[in-house]
Design a protein around this motif. Structure first.
Motif, short mmCIF file in Angstrom:
data_model
loop_
_atom_site.label_atom_id
_atom_site.label_comp_id
_atom_site.label_asym_id
_atom_site.label_seq_id
_atom_site.Cartn_x
_atom_site.Cartn_y
_atom_site.Cartn_z
N GLY A 25 -88.73 -53.34 88.63
CA GLY A 25 -87.48 -54.10 88.68
C GLY A 25 -86.29 -53.25 88.32
N SER A 26 -86.49 -52.33 87.37
CA SER A 26 -85.42 -51.41 87.01
C SER A 26 -85.12 -50.48 88.17
N ALA A 27 -86.18 -49.95 88.78
CA ALA A 27 -85.99 -48.98 89.85
C ALA A 27 -85.38 -49.63 91.08
N VAL A 28 -85.92 -50.77 91.48
CA VAL A 28 -85.44 -51.42 92.69
C VAL A 28 -84.16 -52.19 92.39
N GLY A 29 -83.10 -51.82 93.07
CA GLY A 29 -81.84 -52.51 92.81
C GLY A 29 -80.84 -52.20 93.88
N LEU A 30 -79.58 -52.21 93.50
CA LEU A 30 -78.53 -51.90 94.46
C LEU A 30 -78.74 -50.52 95.05
N GLY A 31 -79.40 -49.65 94.29
CA GLY A 31 -79.68 -48.30 94.76
C GLY A 31 -80.48 -48.30 96.05
N ASN A 32 -81.43 -49.20 96.16
CA ASN A 32 -82.28 -49.23 97.34
C ASN A 32 -81.58 -49.75 98.58
N GLY A 103 -72.06 -46.14 81.30
CA GLY A 103 -71.17 -45.81 82.42
C GLY A 103 -71.67 -46.39 83.73
N ILE A 104 -72.97 -46.29 83.99
CA ILE A 104 -73.48 -46.81 85.27
C ILE A 104 -73.33 -48.33 85.30
N LEU A 105 -73.71 -48.99 84.21
CA LEU A 105 -73.65 -50.45 84.22
C LEU A 105 -72.21 -50.95 84.43
N TYR A 107 -69.87 -49.95 86.40
CA TYR A 107 -69.49 -50.16 87.81
C TYR A 107 -70.58 -50.89 88.58
N TYR A 108 -71.82 -50.72 88.13
CA TYR A 108 -72.95 -51.41 88.79
C TYR A 108 -72.71 -52.91 88.78
N SER A 109 -72.21 -53.38 87.65
CA SER A 109 -71.97 -54.80 87.50
C SER A 109 -70.87 -55.30 88.43
N PHE A 224 -82.88 -39.76 91.72
CA PHE A 224 -82.70 -40.07 90.30
C PHE A 224 -82.15 -41.47 90.09
N PHE A 225 -81.13 -41.79 90.86
CA PHE A 225 -80.50 -43.11 90.70
C PHE A 225 -81.52 -44.20 91.00
N SER A 226 -82.17 -44.08 92.14
CA SER A 226 -83.03 -45.15 92.59
C SER A 226 -84.27 -45.31 91.69
N LEU A 227 -84.76 -44.20 91.16
CA LEU A 227 -85.94 -44.30 90.29
C LEU A 227 -85.55 -44.57 88.84
N SER A 228 -84.28 -44.77 88.57
CA SER A 228 -83.80 -45.02 87.20
C SER A 228 -84.16 -43.87 86.27
N LEU A 229 -84.02 -42.63 86.76
CA LEU A 229 -84.41 -41.49 85.95
C LEU A 229 -83.21 -40.78 85.35
N GLY A 232 -83.12 -42.30 80.35
CA GLY A 232 -83.90 -42.97 79.32
C GLY A 232 -84.31 -44.40 79.62
N ALA A 233 -84.04 -44.89 80.82
CA ALA A 233 -84.43 -46.28 81.11
C ALA A 233 -85.95 -46.42 81.11
N MET A 234 -86.61 -45.53 81.83
CA MET A 234 -88.07 -45.58 81.88
C MET A 234 -88.67 -45.27 80.51
N THR A 329 -82.32 -57.19 87.62
CA THR A 329 -83.41 -56.53 86.89
C THR A 329 -83.09 -55.07 86.59
N SER A 330 -82.24 -54.44 87.43
CA SER A 330 -81.82 -53.07 87.13
C SER A 330 -80.78 -53.04 86.02
N ALA A 331 -79.85 -53.98 86.09
CA ALA A 331 -78.79 -54.04 85.08
C ALA A 331 -79.39 -54.28 83.69
N ILE A 332 -80.42 -55.11 83.66
CA ILE A 332 -81.10 -55.37 82.39
C ILE A 332 -81.59 -54.07 81.77
N SER A 333 -82.16 -53.20 82.61
CA SER A 333 -82.70 -51.94 82.06
C SER A 333 -81.59 -51.00 81.63
N LEU A 334 -80.46 -51.06 82.33
CA LEU A 334 -79.33 -50.21 81.93
C LEU A 334 -78.81 -50.64 80.57
N LEU A 335 -78.63 -51.95 80.41
CA LEU A 335 -78.13 -52.45 79.12
C LEU A 335 -79.17 -52.22 78.02
N1 PHE Z 1 -82.50 -47.75 89.87
C1 PHE Z 1 -81.48 -48.73 89.91
C2 PHE Z 1 -81.14 -49.06 91.35
O1 PHE Z 1 -81.67 -48.48 92.25
C3 PHE Z 1 -80.25 -48.30 89.16
C4 PHE Z 1 -80.52 -47.72 87.83
C5 PHE Z 1 -80.21 -46.40 87.58
C6 PHE Z 1 -81.13 -48.48 86.84
C7 PHE Z 1 -80.49 -45.83 86.36
C8 PHE Z 1 -81.42 -47.93 85.62
C9 PHE Z 1 -81.12 -46.61 85.38
O2 PHE Z 1 -80.33 -49.88 91.61
#
Ligand code: PHE
Length: 456
Positions: A25-32, A103-105, A107-109, A224-229, A232-234, A329-335
């Motif tokens: 859920g963290s990995a799959v998000g707006l990035g995908n 920082g990511i959250l 603008y992600y939000s 990196f973005f898409s895998l939430s790497l 420190g999220a993972m 689910t991605s925003a949750i992991s960022l926060l």
């Molecule tokens: N991986 C998330 C996405 O693809 C974004 C994200 C990046 C989440 C870094 C957590 C950490 O949308």
């Protein structure tokens, strides 16, 4: 069972599936969807996709394995984990992680707010034909601030509920739903006339583009973005793990699911782009103006689907509802990265940590809500460059300062010694030089984004 080092405010996962779904859920998000489709369109389609796959396999999976190892081994937030392993000199890496989450959250939000807006207006049948104009009206300034604040409020609420009740149950429901909706859309896309050209653009690489520095950087950054790497999220999610399952296998599962969903998203989007003749609108293969780029998905998908009339509106709504869930689910992991740092570092309660840091992130997101060039710049600087920087130093920390412990942790649940050796060699000898070169390649695009923002 609580580990002796865990603070009383920490939590843990109820089931292995809960962890996997939350990590996916963290990995799959707006990035995908939002990011993958525009970066793929910008960067040569199939060449980008191929390079992206290579980065996911060779760099992404080993770095993810490292993050999972560090998290489960230390059972503390990333902020503390890095100093626990490497000594106090590594504190800046922990702060870099927290800064990236923050920082990511921010603008992600804002983007997630657009998905809410489009979903709601889709239900009401209120998305006009001129989506570019509509996007400009609702995607910035006050309307964008409102949806940004609402989205953050929902995220804060779930994070306050904690690991098991908040994160895990949200992921258990949302992830399977998302996947079903996406596959349905891909099947529909396959029925479109002229979709073949879309598949060709998406799947047949032009060899010369494989050496293009820009495409290489984009592919690495996207991995990196898409895998939430790299932030420190993972690591955070793995710090709530008690079971000694194979972390290598978990990393492969998470990465392949994430790639699979991005790939299916491409199968949804590219035939649509060609069927509806939207290539020019989103500047396929050319250089894009950032203002239009970040809105690509939002400007192109609705008109494509509106051609279907009433059914189209249902699909538009489903599409954005799904995107909203994925973003949540991605925003949750960022926060969570920021919150975990505050809980571990200062002994704050989860409630206080989530509320305070969430409120600050709302404020930090305002420039992105008001200026899309700011959003694009933040995405290049924090969402690409800093994540890769974080990944580089994570690899150095694990590979050169904590290898014996890390190997021992990996050995729990992962029996194959040769695979562990391969992982250690990749982390030591492949990941650092590759990321170093890619970071250098990435500098011009960060500078270009800053210049676009400043208008010089
Ligand atoms: N991986 C998330 C996405 O693809 C974004 C994200 C990046 C989440 C870094 C957590 C950490 O949308």
């Amino acid at each position: 069972m609580q580990s002796p080092t865990a603070s009383p405010h920490r939590g843990s996962w109820g089931t292995r599936l809960g962890f996997i779904l939350a990590a996916v859920g963290s990995a799959v998000g707006l990035g995908n969807m939002w990011r993958f489709s525009y970066v793929a369109a910008e960067g040569g389609g199939a060449a980008f996709v191929l390079l992206y796959l290579v980065f996911v396999a060779l760099i992404g999976i080993p770095v993810m394995t490292s993050e999972l190892i560090v998290g489960r081994m230390t059972q503390v937030s990333p902020l503390k984990a890095v100093t626990k392993l490497g000594g106090s000199g590594w504190a800046p890496l922990g702060w870099l992680f927290v800064f990236c989450g923050f920082g990511i959250l921010s603008y992600y939000s804002v983007i997630a707010g657009w998905t809410m807006r489009f979903a709601i207006d889709g239900i009401r049948g209120a998305i006009p034909q001129d989506t570019a104009g509509y996007f400009n009206a609702v995607g910035t300034r006050m309307p964008a601030v409102v949806t940004h604040v609402v989205f953050m409020a929902i995220t804060i609420f779930i994070v306050i509920r904690g690991v098991k009740r908040g994160l895990e149950s949200a992921a258990l429901i949302l992830m399977p739903l998302l996947f079903l909706l996406l596959v349905g859309l891909a099947i529909w896309s396959a029925t479109l006339a002229d979709g073949g050209a879309g598949y060709a653009y998406y799947l047949k690489p032009r060899i010369n583009e494989l050496l293009d520095k820009q495409i290489i950087t984009d592919a690495a950054g996207q991995a990196f973005f898409s895998l939430s790497l790299g932030m420190g999220a993972m690591m955070t999610y793995a710090s709530y793990l008690q079971d000694k399952q194979s972390l290598g296998r978990e990393a492969v599962t998470i990465a392949l699911t994430d790639f699979g969903i991005a790939f299916v998203a491409g199968l949804v989007v590219f035939p649509m782009i060609f069927h509806f003749g939207l290539g020019e609108a989103i500047g396929l293969g050319g250089t894009l103006n950032t203002d239009n780029t970040v809105g690509t998905l939002f400007i192109t998908i609705p008109p494509a689907l509106q051609s279907l009339g009433r059914v189209g509106n249902v699909i538009i709504t489903a599409f954005f509802v799904m995107l909203f869930f994925a973003a949540l689910t991605s925003a949750i992991s960022l926060l969570e990265v920021v919150v975990a740092a505050a809980i571990d570092g200062w002994g704050w309660t989860r409630f206080k940590a989530a509320l305070l840091s969430g409120s600050l992130i709302i404020v930090a997101g305002l420039p992105s809500a008001y200026n899309l060039n700011f959003l694009a710049m933040a995405d290049k600087l924090v969402g690409t460059f800093m994540l890769m920087l974080g990944g580089l130093f994570t690899a150095i920390l694990v590979g050169y300062y904590a290898l014996p412990q890390a190997e021992a942790e990996l050995a729990m649940g992962m029996g194959t010694a040769s695979l562990r050796k391969a992982w250690a060699n990749i982390i030591r000898f492949l990941v650092p030089p590759v990321l170093f070169v890619v970071l250098i390649f990435a500098v011009p695009s960060v500078i270009a984004a800053v210049r676009a923002l400043l208008g010089v």
